[in-house]
Motif scaffolding. Structure first.
Motif, PDB file in Angstrom:
ATOM      1  N   SER A 244       0.818  -1.215   0.000  1.00 50.79           N
ATOM      2  CA  SER A 244       0.000   0.000   0.000  1.00 50.79           C
ATOM      3  C   SER A 244       0.856   1.270   0.000  1.00 50.79           C
ATOM      4  O   SER A 244       0.374   2.336  -0.369  1.00 50.79           O
ATOM      5  CB  SER A 244      -0.933   0.005   1.212  1.00 50.79           C
ATOM      6  OG  SER A 244      -0.192  -0.073   2.417  1.00 50.79           O
ATOM      7  N   SER A 248       2.884   2.973  -7.901  1.00 50.91           N
ATOM      8  CA  SER A 248       2.346   2.065  -8.912  1.00 50.91           C
ATOM      9  C   SER A 248       3.072   2.248 -10.238  1.00 50.91           C
ATOM     10  O   SER A 248       2.636   2.986 -11.119  1.00 50.91           O
ATOM     11  CB  SER A 248       0.843   2.310  -9.115  1.00 50.91           C
ATOM     12  OG  SER A 248       0.325   1.435 -10.103  1.00 50.91           O
ATOM     13  N   ARG A 281      -5.625   0.674  -6.223  1.00 52.91           N
ATOM     14  CA  ARG A 281      -4.368   1.432  -6.188  1.00 52.91           C
ATOM     15  C   ARG A 281      -3.465   1.131  -7.376  1.00 52.91           C
ATOM     16  O   ARG A 281      -2.747   1.998  -7.866  1.00 52.91           O
ATOM     17  CB  ARG A 281      -3.624   1.138  -4.883  1.00 52.91           C
ATOM     18  CG  ARG A 281      -2.284   1.851  -4.770  1.00 52.91           C
ATOM     19  CD  ARG A 281      -1.621   1.641  -3.426  1.00 52.91           C
ATOM     20  NE  ARG A 281      -0.331   2.305  -3.350  1.00 52.91           N
ATOM     21  CZ  ARG A 281      -0.146   3.586  -3.144  1.00 52.91           C
ATOM     22  NH1 ARG A 281      -1.212   4.379  -2.983  1.00 52.91           N
ATOM     23  NH2 ARG A 281       1.065   4.115  -3.108  1.00 52.91           N
TER      24      ARG A 281
END
Length: 301
Positions: A244, A248, A281
């Motif tokens: 998390s 990305s 995400r």
């Protein structure tokens, strides 16, 4: 003595002792007429027993075994005696004797093992001309890397496509490969594209340690991401706990997708929870989406 000769010794015990043990079984009634093969069998049994004594002495090195082996020159395993003695004494053996044995018995397993061990000794002593003369390309990755080092030491230049293909396809790199890899890095052969292609291959079919070894040759930022892929292989749950906080990018998405698929094998419910949490995400590719969902469904069935 090398482990190969120890294993060879075990094989020899089976090959030589089995007939001796068999001869100890209750004898069948003698034939009416003497068998012509009986004297030969008796001779071989005596030779086997004599060979075992000579081989035990040969494993201790030196030449005492030769006296014990008198009359065994026609015994099929006779060449194993000299190989055992040379192997024991290899650290200080006469190179000419070693090379003469290898030339005399090029097709025998002991000669191959002796060549391998002797080449390691030559590499350790940086005797590169002798190394190049005796090297053969079927002796393992460590010696293949030593051969690259020998060629550099004798003034040759290496080409990536021609000279590094075997090394690049291997999963784990022995320590002996470091000099050749350092030369490749210093001469811009370890390009970013090549390093990432290797990591991507290892992500699907290699080991975490092999990915980490490759990461050592990458720039700092790339190495950090490659280590995420290694972590996904080694401990998918740990990787997902950190995911998390990851940016990305394409290779981080590869790490997360890999971790989800591997976690599904262990705990499909935990994989589903992490998939639900991380999917918004990370923009996974259609192929990654399908692979993740298929893995969860498969192990939930």
């Amino acid at each position: 003595m090398s482990r190969r000769f120890e294993s060879c010794w075990g094989w020899l015990l089976v090959a030589v002792c089995a007939p001796l043990l068999a001869s100890a079984a209750p004898a069948a009634p003698p034939p009416l007429a003497p068998s012509p093969a009986a004297p030969v069998s008796a001779d071989r049994s005596a030779q086997r027993a004599q060979f075992l004594l000579a081989y035990a002495a040969a494993k201790l090195g030196g030449s005492a075994w030769r006296t014990l082996a008198s009359g065994l020159a026609d015994y099929p395993l006779y060449p194993y005696l000299e190989a055992a003695a040379l192997s024991h004494d290899l650290a200080h053996a006469d190179g000419k004797a070693v090379e003469a044995y290898i030339a005399r018995y090029p097709g025998l397993i002991p000669a191959r093992d002796l060549r391998r061990d002797y080449l390691h000794r030559l590499a350790g002593a940086a005797q590169w001309d002798d190394f190049r003369r005796l090297y053969r390309p079927d002796l393992g990755l460590a010696l293949a890397c030593r051969d690259l080092q020998a060629r550099l030491a004798t003034g040759q230049t290496l080409d990536f496509a021609r000279d590094y293909s075997t090394l690049w396809k291997a999963d784990d790199w022995p320590a002996a490969c470091k000099p050749a890899l350092e030369w490749a890095r210093d001469h811009q052969l370890l390009t970013r594209q090549r390093l990432w292609q290797r990591v991507e291959r290892l992500a699907s079919e290699g080991s975490a340690s092999a990915i980490e070894d490759t990461a050592r040759w990458m720039r700092t930022t790339d190495a950090a991401v490659a280590k995420r892929i290694a972590l996904a292989r080694r401990s998918p749950m740990t990787a997902l706990r950190h995911a998390s906080g990851w940016k990305s990018d394409a290779h981080t998405r590869l790490a997360v997708a890999l971790a989800l698929q591997r976690l599904a094998r262990q705990d499909e419910q935990a994989a589903q929870r992490n998939w639900d949490k991380l999917q918004p995400r990370f923009t996974f590719t259609p192929t990654q989406n399908h692979a993740i969902q298929a893995a969860i469904a498969l192990y939930a069935a």
